[in-house]
Design a protein around this motif. Sequence first.
Motif, PDB file in Angstrom:
ATOM      1  N   LEU A   1      -0.598  -4.148  -3.312  1.00 51.78           N
ATOM      2  CA  LEU A   1      -0.858  -3.506  -4.472  1.00 51.78           C
ATOM      3  C   LEU A   1      -0.340  -4.199  -5.556  1.00 51.78           C
ATOM      4  CD1 LEU A   1       0.755   0.083  -3.045  1.00 51.78           C
ATOM      5  CD2 LEU A   1      -1.614  -0.917  -3.326  1.00 51.78           C
ATOM      6  N   GLY A   2       0.482  -5.407  -5.474  1.00 47.83           N
ATOM      7  CA  GLY A   2       0.830  -6.040  -6.651  1.00 47.83           C
ATOM      8  C   GLY A   2       2.435  -5.323  -7.364  1.00 47.83           C
ATOM      9  N   ASP A   3       2.657  -5.807  -8.214  1.00 47.09           N
ATOM     10  CA  ASP A   3       3.850  -5.243  -8.973  1.00 47.09           C
ATOM     11  C   ASP A   3       3.527  -4.088  -9.720  1.00 47.09           C
ATOM     12  OD1 ASP A   3       5.473  -7.515  -8.285  1.00 47.09           O
ATOM     13  OD2 ASP A   3       4.829  -8.739 -10.025  1.00 47.09           O
ATOM     14  N   GLY A   4       4.411  -3.090  -9.585  1.00 47.04           N
ATOM     15  CA  GLY A   4       4.294  -1.875 -10.200  1.00 47.04           C
ATOM     16  C   GLY A   4       3.775  -1.875 -11.628  1.00 47.04           C
ATOM     17  N   LYS A   5       4.361  -2.364 -12.655  1.00 40.15           N
ATOM     18  CA  LYS A   5       4.394  -2.699 -14.083  1.00 40.15           C
ATOM     19  C   LYS A   5       4.000  -0.918 -14.567  1.00 40.15           C
ATOM     20  CE  LYS A   5       2.257  -7.284 -13.659  1.00 40.15           C
ATOM     21  NZ  LYS A   5       0.896  -7.779 -13.788  1.00 40.15           N
ATOM     22  N   GLY A   6       4.645  -0.016 -14.060  1.00 38.93           N
ATOM     23  CA  GLY A   6       4.644   1.305 -14.738  1.00 38.93           C
ATOM     24  C   GLY A   6       3.378   2.015 -14.175  1.00 38.93           C
ATOM     25  N   ARG A   7       2.706   1.418 -13.253  1.00 39.58           N
ATOM     26  CA  ARG A   7       1.711   2.193 -12.629  1.00 39.58           C
ATOM     27  C   ARG A   7       2.044   3.420 -11.930  1.00 39.58           C
ATOM     28  NH1 ARG A   7      -1.640  -1.335  -9.189  1.00 39.58           N
ATOM     29  NH2 ARG A   7       0.143  -2.520  -8.898  1.00 39.58           N
ATOM     30  N   THR A   8       1.230   4.665 -12.080  1.00 39.44           N
ATOM     31  CA  THR A   8       1.631   5.792 -11.275  1.00 39.44           C
ATOM     32  C   THR A   8       1.363   5.672  -9.804  1.00 39.44           C
ATOM     33  OG1 THR A   8      -0.481   6.733 -11.835  1.00 39.44           O
ATOM     34  CG2 THR A   8       1.464   7.212 -13.145  1.00 39.44           C
ATOM     35  N   ALA A   9       2.322   6.127  -9.072  1.00 42.31           N
ATOM     36  CA  ALA A   9       1.994   6.134  -7.463  1.00 42.31           C
ATOM     37  C   ALA A   9       2.467   7.512  -6.934  1.00 42.31           C
ATOM     38  CB  ALA A   9       3.138   5.069  -6.802  1.00 42.31           C
ATOM     39  N   LEU A  10       1.825   7.937  -5.956  1.00 44.20           N
ATOM     40  CA  LEU A  10       2.043   9.131  -5.199  1.00 44.20           C
ATOM     41  C   LEU A  10       2.182   8.727  -3.960  1.00 44.20           C
ATOM     42  CD1 LEU A  10       2.000  12.297  -4.815  1.00 44.20           C
ATOM     43  CD2 LEU A  10      -0.335  12.059  -4.419  1.00 44.20           C
ATOM     44  N   ASP A  11       3.402   8.942  -3.231  1.00 44.22           N
ATOM     45  CA  ASP A  11       3.885   8.610  -1.947  1.00 44.22           C
ATOM     46  C   ASP A  11       4.044   9.918  -1.192  1.00 44.22           C
ATOM     47  OD1 ASP A  11       5.037   7.268   0.232  1.00 44.22           O
ATOM     48  OD2 ASP A  11       7.035   7.530  -0.432  1.00 44.22           O
ATOM     49  N   LEU A  12       2.975  10.144  -0.298  1.00 44.26           N
ATOM     50  CA  LEU A  12       2.691  11.242   0.568  1.00 44.26           C
ATOM     51  C   LEU A  12       3.314  11.107   1.890  1.00 44.26           C
ATOM     52  CD1 LEU A  12      -1.205  11.513  -0.160  1.00 44.26           C
ATOM     53  CD2 LEU A  12       0.719  12.944  -1.034  1.00 44.26           C
ATOM     54  N   ALA A  13       3.940  12.292   2.335  1.00 45.38           N
ATOM     55  CA  ALA A  13       4.884  12.391   3.305  1.00 45.38           C
ATOM     56  C   ALA A  13       6.051  11.524   3.238  1.00 45.38           C
ATOM     57  CB  ALA A  13       3.825  11.965   4.715  1.00 45.38           C
ATOM     58  N   SER A  14       6.647  11.617   2.104  1.00 42.32           N
ATOM     59  CA  SER A  14       7.615  10.656   1.351  1.00 42.32           C
ATOM     60  C   SER A  14       8.937  10.813   2.379  1.00 42.32           C
ATOM     61  CB  SER A  14       7.916  10.984   0.084  1.00 42.32           C
ATOM     62  OG  SER A  14       8.356  12.300  -0.128  1.00 42.32           O
ATOM     63  N   GLY A  15       9.288  12.042   3.181  1.00 46.66           N
ATOM     64  CA  GLY A  15      10.418  12.090   3.902  1.00 46.66           C
ATOM     65  C   GLY A  15      11.421  11.891   3.252  1.00 46.66           C
ATOM     66  N   THR A  16      12.467  11.146   3.797  1.00 49.96           N
ATOM     67  CA  THR A  16      13.830  11.034   2.821  1.00 49.96           C
ATOM     68  C   THR A  16      13.607   9.787   1.801  1.00 49.96           C
ATOM     69  OG1 THR A  16      14.494   9.372   4.501  1.00 49.96           O
ATOM     70  CG2 THR A  16      15.118  11.617   4.793  1.00 49.96           C
ATOM     71  N   GLY A  17      12.569   9.616   1.363  1.00 48.61           N
ATOM     72  CA  GLY A  17      12.244   8.796   0.408  1.00 48.61           C
ATOM     73  C   GLY A  17      12.470   7.183   0.469  1.00 48.61           C
ATOM     74  N   VAL A  18      12.185   6.583   1.824  1.00 46.06           N
ATOM     75  CA  VAL A  18      12.366   5.315   1.783  1.00 46.06           C
ATOM     76  C   VAL A  18      11.306   4.511   1.217  1.00 46.06           C
ATOM     77  CG1 VAL A  18      12.343   3.558   3.760  1.00 46.06           C
ATOM     78  CG2 VAL A  18      13.304   5.870   4.110  1.00 46.06           C
ATOM     79  N   ILE A  19      10.156   4.907   1.214  1.00 48.05           N
ATOM     80  CA  ILE A  19       8.863   4.074   0.805  1.00 48.05           C
ATOM     81  C   ILE A  19       8.843   4.456  -0.789  1.00 48.05           C
ATOM     82  CG2 ILE A  19       6.348   3.747   0.733  1.00 48.05           C
ATOM     83  CD1 ILE A  19       7.707   2.806   3.425  1.00 48.05           C
ATOM     84  N   SER A  20       9.262   5.613  -1.099  1.00 44.51           N
ATOM     85  CA  SER A  20       9.256   6.053  -2.440  1.00 44.51           C
ATOM     86  C   SER A  20      10.142   5.059  -3.437  1.00 44.51           C
ATOM     87  CB  SER A  20       9.684   7.376  -2.537  1.00 44.51           C
ATOM     88  OG  SER A  20       8.606   8.322  -2.245  1.00 44.51           O
ATOM     89  N   MET A  21      11.347   4.882  -2.528  1.00 44.92           N
ATOM     90  CA  MET A  21      12.282   3.880  -3.258  1.00 44.92           C
ATOM     91  C   MET A  21      12.108   2.466  -3.363  1.00 44.92           C
ATOM     92  SD  MET A  21      15.844   5.907  -1.912  1.00 44.92           S
ATOM     93  CE  MET A  21      16.078   7.686  -2.605  1.00 44.92           C
ATOM     94  N   LEU A  22      11.309   1.948  -2.430  1.00 41.21           N
ATOM     95  CA  LEU A  22      10.797   0.874  -2.365  1.00 41.21           C
ATOM     96  C   LEU A  22       9.736   0.577  -3.435  1.00 41.21           C
ATOM     97  CD1 LEU A  22      10.053   0.089   1.518  1.00 41.21           C
ATOM     98  CD2 LEU A  22      11.943  -1.174   0.162  1.00 41.21           C
ATOM     99  N   MET A  23       9.066   1.576  -3.524  1.00 45.46           N
ATOM    100  CA  MET A  23       7.725   1.266  -4.887  1.00 45.46           C
ATOM    101  C   MET A  23       8.568   1.347  -6.218  1.00 45.46           C
ATOM    102  SD  MET A  23       4.768   1.280  -3.185  1.00 45.46           S
ATOM    103  CE  MET A  23       3.625   2.025  -4.617  1.00 45.46           C
TER     104      MET A  23
END
Length: 268
Positions: A52-74
């Motif tokens: 995905l490359g660096d975020g650079k402020g792009r919008t991301a939807l983390d589905l089935a985010s659970g306790t937020g592990v992947i959301s926080m990495l993103m």
Amino acid sequence: MDGSSNGSNFGLRDEIKAYWSQRAATFDLSPGHAIFSEEERSAWYRLITRHLGDGKGRTALDLASGTGVISMLMDDIGFDVTGMDWAEPMLERARAKAKAENRKIAFRLGDAENTMEPDNHYDVITNRHLVWTLVNPEAAFAEWLRVLKPGGSVLIVDGDFVNVTFFEKLIQKLASLSQRLGFAHPQPGQFSQQMAEVHRSILSRVHFSGGARAEAVADLLRKAGFQNVTIDKDMRQIHRAQARHMGLWKGMARIVQHRYAIKATKGA
């Protein structure tokens, strides 16, 4: 049995929601769910940025985010993240962690198969260990295509949790033998036998009851209209880091399991 066939209003999707709501309390205790080392965290960063490359402020939807592990990495990588889960206990823990770390991640209650999000809204969609639970992946993939912006990407991290490889079977036999000979002790599970039975029951009735093989998932993504579908089975750095926090035999099994990342894009 699904509710529609036994006269109950409580169907398979409700069972899945209830199951993950119950799992929320112990979710972050398991290697492979939470992150237990900087080595693993760095491996996740490399996997995400590779696709995905660096975020650079792009919008991301983390589905089935659970306790937020992947959301926080993103979030760490620089994405503007919205986490979505339909288990409120998971969201409560994710929100508490985000607040404690002063993160600006929005966590919303929602269904990955029907997000209710606007058309062409997100640059990226991510999910980990969601696809194997989907009742209707065709509908879910069509929904994800709808909410992605033209040129946007989805990154799926999942695995086949049904079919056991030859090496896994061998590892299981060696683990059993070592326990019988007194060289090792059974590892306590993170959830009860009853919860394990619920898990098996759910797994037997979802779409990928025969195992969510990477190629089958990729084919459904193409049928939904995604382009440039690529399968990445090089999860070794992540799995080796996770294995160090598991018992010997479970750690060895993790390394040889059929787990993967799939990236696909929406046409411009």
